[in-house]
Design a protein around this motif. Sequence first.
Motif, short mmCIF file in Angstrom:
data_model
loop_
_atom_site.label_atom_id
_atom_site.label_comp_id
_atom_site.label_asym_id
_atom_site.label_seq_id
_atom_site.Cartn_x
_atom_site.Cartn_y
_atom_site.Cartn_z
N GLN A 167 65.48 74.43 87.97
CA GLN A 167 66.87 75.66 89.03
C GLN A 167 68.05 75.08 88.01
O GLN A 167 68.28 74.50 87.03
N LYS A 168 68.30 75.75 88.87
CA LYS A 168 69.86 76.40 87.73
C LYS A 168 70.66 75.56 87.74
O LYS A 168 71.65 74.95 86.63
N ASP A 169 70.40 74.82 89.28
CA ASP A 169 71.92 74.28 89.78
C ASP A 169 70.74 72.44 89.04
O ASP A 169 70.11 71.96 90.41
N GLU A 170 71.05 71.99 87.97
CA GLU A 170 71.16 70.24 87.94
C GLU A 170 71.10 69.49 88.96
O GLU A 170 70.80 68.17 89.05
N ARG A 171 72.44 69.42 89.70
CA ARG A 171 73.54 68.68 90.56
C ARG A 171 71.99 68.01 91.59
O ARG A 171 72.72 67.27 92.39
N LEU A 172 71.92 69.18 92.18
CA LEU A 172 70.85 69.41 93.31
C LEU A 172 69.46 67.97 93.25
O LEU A 172 69.46 67.67 94.58
N ASN A 173 69.13 67.61 92.19
CA ASN A 173 67.63 67.02 92.02
C ASN A 173 68.16 65.23 91.10
O ASN A 173 69.14 65.19 89.97
N ASP A 174 67.56 64.47 91.67
CA ASP A 174 67.79 63.07 90.68
C ASP A 174 66.04 63.43 89.45
O ASP A 174 67.23 62.52 88.59
N LEU A 175 65.75 64.24 90.02
CA LEU A 175 64.51 63.90 89.40
C LEU A 175 64.15 65.48 88.78
O LEU A 175 63.80 66.09 90.31
N ILE A 176 64.02 66.09 87.47
CA ILE A 176 64.19 66.83 87.38
C ILE A 176 62.82 67.42 86.92
O ILE A 176 62.60 66.56 85.36
N ILE A 177 61.76 67.95 87.46
CA ILE A 177 60.29 67.76 86.49
C ILE A 177 60.22 69.56 86.11
O ILE A 177 60.28 71.02 86.61
N LYS A 178 60.11 69.80 84.82
CA LYS A 178 60.51 71.01 83.98
C LYS A 178 58.50 71.96 83.63
O LYS A 178 58.06 71.44 83.18
N THR A 179 58.73 72.51 85.07
CA THR A 179 57.00 73.00 84.92
C THR A 179 57.27 74.17 85.80
O THR A 179 57.81 75.00 86.50
N ASN A 180 56.55 74.88 85.84
CA ASN A 180 56.11 76.50 86.46
C ASN A 180 55.52 76.02 87.76
O ASN A 180 54.91 75.57 87.72
N LYS A 181 56.22 77.01 88.95
CA LYS A 181 55.19 76.62 89.94
C LYS A 181 53.90 76.98 89.96
O LYS A 181 53.38 76.28 90.83
N GLU A 182 53.29 77.84 89.00
CA GLU A 182 51.87 78.19 88.97
C GLU A 182 51.33 76.72 88.84
O GLU A 182 49.75 76.18 89.03
N GLU A 183 51.43 75.36 87.99
CA GLU A 183 52.00 74.27 87.36
C GLU A 183 51.62 73.12 88.69
O GLU A 183 51.99 72.18 88.60
N PHE A 184 51.00 73.51 89.59
CA PHE A 184 51.12 72.19 90.67
C PHE A 184 50.30 70.36 89.77
O PHE A 184 50.72 69.70 90.42
N LYS A 185 48.97 70.96 89.25
CA LYS A 185 48.63 70.18 89.01
C LYS A 185 49.72 69.01 87.82
O LYS A 185 49.45 67.21 87.63
N VAL A 186 50.19 69.21 86.90
CA VAL A 186 51.62 69.38 85.85
C VAL A 186 51.74 68.59 86.76
O VAL A 186 52.99 67.25 86.76
N PHE A 187 52.48 69.18 88.33
CA PHE A 187 53.63 68.92 89.08
C PHE A 187 53.29 67.41 89.26
O PHE A 187 54.34 66.12 89.29
N LYS A 188 51.96 67.58 89.88
CA LYS A 188 51.91 66.61 90.64
C LYS A 188 51.43 65.03 89.37
O LYS A 188 52.72 63.92 90.04
N LYS A 189 50.68 65.71 88.89
CA LYS A 189 50.57 64.26 87.68
C LYS A 189 51.95 63.89 87.72
O LYS A 189 52.83 61.99 86.80
N GLU A 190 53.08 64.70 86.68
CA GLU A 190 54.14 64.05 86.20
C GLU A 190 55.36 63.25 87.18
O GLU A 190 55.81 62.53 87.45
N ILE A 191 54.96 63.61 88.95
CA ILE A 191 55.33 62.61 90.14
C ILE A 191 54.90 61.59 90.10
O ILE A 191 55.67 60.78 90.14
N PHE A 192 53.72 62.00 90.27
CA PHE A 192 52.84 60.39 90.23
C PHE A 192 53.42 59.11 88.77
O PHE A 192 53.87 57.96 89.42
#
Length: 175
Positions: free
Chosen positions: A138-163
């Motif tokens: 997102q534009k404001d990096e102060r919002l989150n403690d962990l930022i996973i740089k993926t497109n919103k369409e790449e949910f499987k990648v997001f899930k794998k990275e969170i884990f």
Amino acid sequence: MILKGFKEKSIKKYLNKILSERKIYVDDSKVESLGVILNIDEVEDFELFRNLATFLRVRPNKFKIIAYSPTKSEKPNFWEVCFNSRDIGWYGSIKNIELQSFLDRPFDALISYYTSDEVELRLLTGLSKAQFKIGILQKDERLNDLIIKTNKEEFKVFKKEIFKYLTILNKLNNE
């Protein structure tokens, strides 16, 4: 129209104040409760998040989703709480009781799954009492403690990275 601009400016000012006062403290407490904030226009499949909660071993009663709709029209949905800009007042005051209870709940982790630059979404992420905040880029990096740089369409990648990162941070139950 002018009042809408002033209202948005007051919310942004309040959000900047919240983010500047935010204390980041990451410990090794386990993720047992999970909250999700998303934009209803950016997400098609609600079940992806239920599956993610199950994958992270979060019980259904400790999992909650809220969805933001930038348009005033109601869409048929299965969201637990759906809100729009009318639920947020001047200076970031919350007018919706269900939305306020979501923000006051001390989730172990909060996922901000949106890429749109809606001030209301950013405000909710900032106001949340969650201990650990995770988001996509997102534009404001102060919002989150962990930022996973993926497109919103790449949910499987997001899930794998969170884990992966929650395992590294020792935040998942091994049971």
